[in-house]
Design a protein around this motif. Structure first.
Motif: not given
Length: 114
Positions: A6, A8, A10, A58, A61
């Motif tokens: 990830n 990003s 978010n 999940r 970041p």
């Protein structure tokens, strides 16, 4: 080996089935080609309900998640040594609303002796 990173700011979410997080292919989630030939998917095509919140993992970041999966158990590779195979995957997902985020992998190239 699949590694989801990830990059990003978010949280990102990976569908457990389509991300092969259990180590098995349970859906045609890769496109594998050699030259002009698309390698057919011959694995499981299970019909399932739309994924719910518990069906996602999940990734915060800056974090990564890796899993390993054997492509030759679900795709019908050609016999003999071929030029290179190109592999990529794409996901369209969000666990909590109907919009989608497209996650597309880099292309991997390899040779396979069969």
């Amino acid at each position: 080996t699949l590694t989801f990173t990830n990059t990003s700011f978010n949280a990102a979410y990976i569908d457990k089935v389509n991300g092969c997080l259990n180590g098995f292919l349970e859906n045609d989630v890769f496109e594998i080609t050699t030259g002009e030939n698309k390698i057919p998917y011959v694995g499981i095509l299970a019909k399932r309900r739309p994924p719910g919140l518990d069906d996602y993992v999940r990734i915060a970041p800056g974090e990564s998640l890796s899993t390993k999966v054997r492509l030759n158990e679900a795709y019908e590779f050609l016999h003999g040594l071929h030029d290179y195979y190109a592999v990529y995957t794409a996901f369209h997902l969000y666990p909590d609303h109907s919009d989608y985020m497209e996650l597309v992998s880099n292309k991997a190239r390899f040779q396979l002796r069969k």
